[in-house]
Enzyme design. Sequence first.
Site, mmCIF file in Angstrom:
data_model
loop_
_atom_site.group_PDB
_atom_site.id
_atom_site.type_symbol
_atom_site.label_atom_id
_atom_site.label_comp_id
_atom_site.label_asym_id
_atom_site.label_seq_id
_atom_site.Cartn_x
_atom_site.Cartn_y
_atom_site.Cartn_z
ATOM 1 N N CYS A 73 0.898 -1.270 0.010
ATOM 2 C CA CYS A 73 -0.113 0.044 0.023
ATOM 3 C C CYS A 73 0.774 1.184 0.034
ATOM 4 O O CYS A 73 0.277 2.411 0.096
ATOM 5 C CB CYS A 73 -0.864 -0.019 1.339
ATOM 6 S SG CYS A 73 -1.848 -1.531 1.375
ATOM 7 N N PHE A 123 1.348 -2.927 4.558
ATOM 8 C CA PHE A 123 1.370 -4.287 5.060
ATOM 9 C C PHE A 123 2.913 -4.436 4.723
ATOM 10 O O PHE A 123 3.415 -4.350 3.831
ATOM 11 C CB PHE A 123 0.559 -5.150 4.267
ATOM 12 C CG PHE A 123 -0.728 -5.347 4.698
ATOM 13 C CD1 PHE A 123 -1.368 -4.798 6.050
ATOM 14 C CD2 PHE A 123 -1.747 -6.254 4.083
ATOM 15 C CE1 PHE A 123 -2.322 -5.043 6.343
ATOM 16 C CE2 PHE A 123 -3.115 -6.348 4.675
ATOM 17 C CZ PHE A 123 -3.442 -5.767 5.998
ATOM 18 N N HIS A 138 -9.648 2.481 -1.157
ATOM 19 C CA HIS A 138 -8.062 2.067 -0.656
ATOM 20 C C HIS A 138 -7.656 1.506 -1.879
ATOM 21 O O HIS A 138 -7.876 0.242 -2.212
ATOM 22 C CB HIS A 138 -7.884 1.116 0.428
ATOM 23 C CG HIS A 138 -6.376 0.841 0.609
ATOM 24 N ND1 HIS A 138 -5.604 1.189 0.181
ATOM 25 C CD2 HIS A 138 -6.014 0.184 2.053
ATOM 26 C CE1 HIS A 138 -4.444 0.913 0.929
ATOM 27 N NE2 HIS A 138 -4.611 0.376 1.821
ATOM 28 N N HIS A 159 -3.217 7.774 6.576
ATOM 29 C CA HIS A 159 -3.365 6.409 5.563
ATOM 30 C C HIS A 159 -4.643 6.000 5.804
ATOM 31 O O HIS A 159 -5.457 5.495 5.095
ATOM 32 C CB HIS A 159 -2.330 5.454 6.375
ATOM 33 C CG HIS A 159 -2.265 4.219 5.726
ATOM 34 N ND1 HIS A 159 -2.184 4.213 4.044
ATOM 35 C CD2 HIS A 159 -2.550 3.024 5.771
ATOM 36 C CE1 HIS A 159 -2.236 2.983 3.688
ATOM 37 N NE2 HIS A 159 -2.511 2.088 4.716
ATOM 38 N N LYS A 213 -10.022 7.993 1.851
ATOM 39 C CA LYS A 213 -10.258 6.709 1.112
ATOM 40 C C LYS A 213 -11.719 6.487 1.219
ATOM 41 O O LYS A 213 -11.841 5.827 0.381
ATOM 42 C CB LYS A 213 -9.384 5.533 2.336
ATOM 43 C CG LYS A 213 -7.776 5.538 1.980
ATOM 44 C CD LYS A 213 -7.323 4.379 2.716
ATOM 45 C CE LYS A 213 -5.804 4.101 2.381
ATOM 46 N NZ LYS A 213 -5.039 5.116 2.385
ATOM 47 N N GLU A 233 -1.953 4.657 14.014
ATOM 48 C CA GLU A 233 -1.420 5.818 13.232
ATOM 49 C C GLU A 233 -1.865 6.953 13.849
ATOM 50 O O GLU A 233 -0.925 7.926 14.181
ATOM 51 C CB GLU A 233 -2.509 6.081 11.800
ATOM 52 C CG GLU A 233 -2.046 7.085 11.241
ATOM 53 C CD GLU A 233 -2.563 7.123 9.596
ATOM 54 O OE1 GLU A 233 -2.022 8.043 8.714
ATOM 55 O OE2 GLU A 233 -3.359 6.454 9.271
#
Length: 402
Positions: A161, A389, A330, A293, A325, A304
Amino acid sequence: MRRVVISGMGAVSACGNGAQALISATQAGVSGVRPVRFPEIDVQRVGTAAAMSPEAKAAIDEEMAHRMREPVANYALLAAREAVKQAGLETADFGDACGVSIGSGFGGAQTLNKNYLKFGAEGSMRLDPMSVPKIMNNAAASWVSMEFGARGPAYCMATACSSASQSIGLAYQMVKVGAMERCLAGGSEAPLESGVFRVWELLRVMSATKNRPFSKDRNGMTLGEGAGVFVVETAESAIARGAEILCEISGYGTNSDAGDLLRPDAERASACMNVALQDAGLSASDIGYVNAHGTGTVANDVNEVDALRRVFGDDLSELAISSTKPVHGHALGAAGALELVSAIGALHEQSAPPTINFTEIDSKIGIDPVSNTARAISTDAVMSNSLAFGGINVTLILRAYG
């Protein structure tokens, strides 16, 4: 070290074709999420995605038809064409002086999915003979390079990502040190295929209702698709060409958690932001907006915000933070590029885009992430985070050029 600027940008997303369509949607909080159905999935738990409209997808496929290309490359090419046009680049501006850095997490998901289905269900050996050039992760970068005759270094960062943000950061570094004069940089992803969608369902990180980053009732992300591409170049070359400078890339940070494959690490994410701030020569107080994010998963959002507090202090009430998002989805390897377009929109319009679908502050997080309605800001510096990830973190910092 040379100053590095963005002189052109392009985007393809569920919000429509064009960077301005994406900026308008994120500022107004108009979501591109729509119903999706995959006949091959017998029990489909999640029924929505930030997908191109069927009409838009058909038009793109018709315009960009090529037997060795598929959507992930087509999206990148369309976004690159828009960016190049806005930057006013001519044939002589490419060649050895221009590189390409376009990331993708999955690559050619459509061809891979079709071949697996055909081989698995029918045992057929009559598969697409052009499968390899369609599937390879670097297809989008290669097609963009060939389209414009960009013969400098060509890269495809595949860091899940954070692929797009990592690709833009790499371009920034190479232009800054003089390894190239300019670079077409960004990310592209077309993951909305039945097999890909199903494995994301099995991971239990997708929402079956609505994507609600940072909200108490958040329950997962919404998958998306698209591409974002930028013309990243030296300030000197943009000025010499008479190009409009959209903004300056002033900071880039990246690091690895070197920990859990899926669970984020707040300490490492905060360290990444601090590296970017140091690179930009800025303090945390100089940042007026953070495009987070913000996936809407339980673990990501808590970690986060913990990371943001380590950088900006315990009281985040004066800092505009949002996730876009829920609007564009995403888009995995393209997410950072779509979010950077949104961040540039925030910088230009002096307006922090909203986190739509937000319902209630979570006591474990304790922030109002510019909920549901855009918020006026006054700043010349914005930050964009990508936390992938595999524990690969990227932070980009943009400043108004002047």
